[in-house]
Design an enzyme around this catalytic site. Structure first.
Site, PDB file in Angstrom:
ATOM      1  CE1 TYR A  56      10.569  -3.730  20.922  1.00 41.47           C
ATOM      2  CE2 TYR A  56      11.658  -3.587  18.811  1.00 41.47           C
ATOM      3  CZ  TYR A  56      11.107  -2.978  19.914  1.00 41.47           C
ATOM      4  OH  TYR A  56      11.091  -1.602  19.996  1.00 41.47           O
ATOM      5  N   GLY A 203      -1.170   1.467  14.988  1.00 39.73           N
ATOM      6  CA  GLY A 203      -2.206   1.005  14.061  1.00 39.73           C
ATOM      7  C   GLY A 203      -3.451   1.873  14.067  1.00 39.73           C
ATOM      8  CG  PHE A 204      -6.182   4.696  16.899  1.00 40.89           C
ATOM      9  CD1 PHE A 204      -7.231   5.211  16.157  1.00 40.89           C
ATOM     10  CD2 PHE A 204      -6.440   4.299  18.200  1.00 40.89           C
ATOM     11  CE1 PHE A 204      -8.515   5.321  16.702  1.00 40.89           C
ATOM     12  CE2 PHE A 204      -7.712   4.404  18.747  1.00 40.89           C
ATOM     13  CZ  PHE A 204      -8.753   4.923  17.993  1.00 40.89           C
TER      14      PHE A 204
HETATM   15  N1  NAP Z   1      11.795   2.593  21.429  1.00 37.51           N
HETATM   16  C1  NAP Z   1      10.638   2.108  21.855  1.00 37.51           C
HETATM   17  O1  NAP Z   1      10.359   2.059  23.065  1.00 37.51           O
HETATM   18  C2  NAP Z   1       9.660   1.604  20.860  1.00 37.51           C
HETATM   19  C3  NAP Z   1       8.311   1.389  21.241  1.00 37.51           C
HETATM   20  C4  NAP Z   1       7.402   0.935  20.274  1.00 37.51           C
HETATM   21  C5  NAP Z   1       7.844   0.714  18.968  1.00 37.51           C
HETATM   22  N2  NAP Z   1       9.157   0.919  18.630  1.00 37.51           N
HETATM   23  C6  NAP Z   1       9.648   0.699  17.253  1.00 37.51           C
HETATM   24  O2  NAP Z   1       8.758   1.359  16.331  1.00 37.51           O
HETATM   25  C7  NAP Z   1       8.295   0.428  15.365  1.00 37.51           C
HETATM   26  C8  NAP Z   1       6.892   0.785  14.888  1.00 37.51           C
HETATM   27  O3  NAP Z   1       6.023   0.932  15.975  1.00 37.51           O
HETATM   28  P1  NAP Z   1       4.756   0.005  16.236  1.00 37.51           P
HETATM   29  O4  NAP Z   1       4.937  -1.308  15.554  1.00 37.51           O
HETATM   30  O5  NAP Z   1       4.507   0.072  17.698  1.00 37.51           O
HETATM   31  O6  NAP Z   1       3.543   0.797  15.655  1.00 37.51           O
HETATM   32  P2  NAP Z   1       3.077   1.407  14.265  1.00 37.51           P
HETATM   33  O7  NAP Z   1       4.116   1.271  13.233  1.00 37.51           O
HETATM   34  O8  NAP Z   1       2.573   2.744  14.635  1.00 37.51           O
HETATM   35  O9  NAP Z   1       1.820   0.467  13.933  1.00 37.51           O
HETATM   36  C9  NAP Z   1       1.950  -0.901  13.739  1.00 37.51           C
HETATM   37  C10 NAP Z   1       0.580  -1.512  13.555  1.00 37.51           C
HETATM   38  O10 NAP Z   1      -0.036  -0.938  12.396  1.00 37.51           O
HETATM   39  C11 NAP Z   1      -0.383  -1.954  11.469  1.00 37.51           C
HETATM   40  N3  NAP Z   1      -0.089  -1.411  10.127  1.00 37.51           N
HETATM   41  C12 NAP Z   1       1.095  -0.968   9.665  1.00 37.51           C
HETATM   42  N4  NAP Z   1       0.967  -0.484   8.414  1.00 37.51           N
HETATM   43  C13 NAP Z   1      -0.327  -0.637   8.070  1.00 37.51           C
HETATM   44  C14 NAP Z   1      -1.079  -0.337   6.902  1.00 37.51           C
HETATM   45  N5  NAP Z   1      -0.497   0.254   5.848  1.00 37.51           N
HETATM   46  N6  NAP Z   1      -2.393  -0.630   6.895  1.00 37.51           N
HETATM   47  C15 NAP Z   1      -2.994  -1.215   7.958  1.00 37.51           C
HETATM   48  N7  NAP Z   1      -2.333  -1.525   9.092  1.00 37.51           N
HETATM   49  C16 NAP Z   1      -1.013  -1.238   9.154  1.00 37.51           C
HETATM   50  C17 NAP Z   1       0.466  -3.137  11.812  1.00 37.51           C
HETATM   51  O11 NAP Z   1      -0.217  -4.334  11.485  1.00 37.51           O
HETATM   52  P3  NAP Z   1       0.327  -5.377  10.378  1.00 37.51           P
HETATM   53  O12 NAP Z   1       1.632  -5.875  10.864  1.00 37.51           O
HETATM   54  O13 NAP Z   1      -0.739  -6.422  10.405  1.00 37.51           O
HETATM   55  O14 NAP Z   1       0.396  -4.648   9.076  1.00 37.51           O
HETATM   56  C18 NAP Z   1       0.623  -2.996  13.326  1.00 37.51           C
HETATM   57  O15 NAP Z   1      -0.485  -3.573  13.975  1.00 37.51           O
HETATM   58  C19 NAP Z   1       8.379  -0.916  16.105  1.00 37.51           C
HETATM   59  O16 NAP Z   1       8.371  -1.995  15.191  1.00 37.51           O
HETATM   60  C20 NAP Z   1       9.664  -0.772  16.854  1.00 37.51           C
HETATM   61  O17 NAP Z   1      10.759  -1.042  15.997  1.00 37.51           O
HETATM   62  C21 NAP Z   1      10.045   1.365  19.557  1.00 37.51           C
END
Ligand code: NAP
Length: 312
Positions: A56, A203-204
């Site tokens: 990251y 974010g979906f």
């Molecule tokens: N091990 C792996 O390979 C792997 C892969 C992907 C992710 N991860 C980990 O999982 C964590 C979370 O996954 P992710 O960031 O991919 O996806 P996520 O948590 O499913 O979604 C994040 C997205 O949703 C938005 N969001 C979050 N809460 C919201 C709310 N209450 N209302 C409206 N929009 C909202 C965020 O935008 P805003 O920031 O603008 O709120 C961002 O664009 C990552 O940070 C990482 O630590 C690990």
């Protein structure tokens, strides 16, 4: 907030964690000051587990998280991951590379000890026994407390756990992405806890989804299959159904999505990512929400309408 036990080695964390990927990677440019405020707000609201990775921002994300958590380092657990080559994004768990990356992570995070160290992705070029052997060296040196794996398969989980106990499997899991349920039997058998990544389906499932054209050119959603024309429309219909259910219950879509994960198992912790303190507060409140069996069945039924593969 309720606490959950991950694995059998003593790792206990708040039921909802925080994923810091978006602060420096994947979702277009962020504002560091706002991201740090979001991370600290999460802690104030009871979040104790914070997730990052070398990937990251190749150190930038770890430094931002380390800065945000420095005043409260003793009250939280930090997870980070190694396993990619910067130039190519190809898997790289070569043993010397692991040592270089983990040594740098300790510096980037400004900590003497990483609470949870993951191999980020399976590397077919390096036997998992050798990878875990290096991870174990860090445990023995007191520089890592617990070990985890991510983006891997059953055989690797078994072989890794035979070398050193694995506390956590981090896998993509959400109403949109249920493939990792195939690994539930092996983690149950071996007593490994689960961390659910991308729990809001990137974010979906957040209530503020838009088509590809609404995101920055370097935003990962330009390339994800859930946003492919045709899939996008089918998936927004699923989201409309889920939003109706959430509205009827007086909760937000994000809260429904996170509480659904918490309801699947007692040893699962979602790590939603948000760079905004208000949205963090909304997400954290999901820890207090429960469902009836009927509500869970309706969510499952709606989830069958999802189209497109997860990113992996
Ligand atoms: N091990 C792996 O390979 C792997 C892969 C992907 C992710 N991860 C980990 O999982 C964590 C979370 O996954 P992710 O960031 O991919 O996806 P996520 O948590 O499913 O979604 C994040 C997205 O949703 C938005 N969001 C979050 N809460 C919201 C709310 N209450 N209302 C409206 N929009 C909202 C965020 O935008 P805003 O920031 O603008 O709120 C961002 O664009 C990552 O940070 C990482 O630590 C690990």
């Amino acid at each position: 907030m309720e606490h959950r036990t991950l694995g059998q080695q003593g790792l206990v964390v708040g039921a909802v964690g925080y994923g810091a990927m978006g602060t420096t990677f994947a979702y277009g440019p962020g504002d560091d000051t706002e991201s740090i405020a979001a991370i600290r707000r999460a802690h104030e609201l009871g979040v104790t587990h914070f997730d990052t990775a070398e990937l990251y921002g190749w150190g930038t994300g770890e430094r931002l998280l380390g800065t945000a958590l420095a005043p409260i380092r003793d009250e939280v657990t930090i997870a980070t991951k190694f396993g990619f080559t910067p130039e190519t994004f190809a898997p790289n768990s070569q043993l010397d590379h692991i040592r270089e990356v983990v040594d740098a992570s300790l510096v980037n995070l400004g900590t003497d000890s990483i609470d949870l160290l993951y191999q980020h992705v399976h590397d077919p070029a390096v036997p998992i026994e050798d990878v875990v052997g290096v991870m174990q060296e860090y445990v023995q040196a007191g520089k890592v407390r617990y070990l985890g794996l991510s983006n891997t398969d059953e055989d690797s989980i078994r072989r890794a756990n035979a070398v050193h106990p694995i506390s956590v499997l981090q896998t993509e899991y959400s109403i949109f992405s249920r493939e990792s349920e195939d690994l539930f039997p092996v983690v149950d058998e071996l007593g490994i806890g689960l961390v659910a990544y991308s729990p809001l389906a990137r974010g979906f499932l957040s209530g503020s989804v838009g088509p590809r054209s609404s995101y920055a050119q370097d935003d990962i959603r330009q390339f994800l299959d859930w946003w492919t024309p045709g899939h996008y429309e089918a998936n927004t219909a699923v989201v409309a159904g889920l939003t109706e259910l959430a509205d009827a219950k007086g909760i937000s879509l994000s809260q429904l999505a996170l509480a659904w994960i918490l309801a699947q198992r007692e040893d699962i912790v979602p790590i939603p990512g948000s760079r905004n303190p208000g949205r963090v507060a909304e997400n954290v409140a999901a820890a207090e929400i429960t469902f009836t069996e009927d509500e869970l069945a309706r969510i499952d039924a709606l989830g069958h309408g999802v189209r497109g593969k997860r990113a992996g």
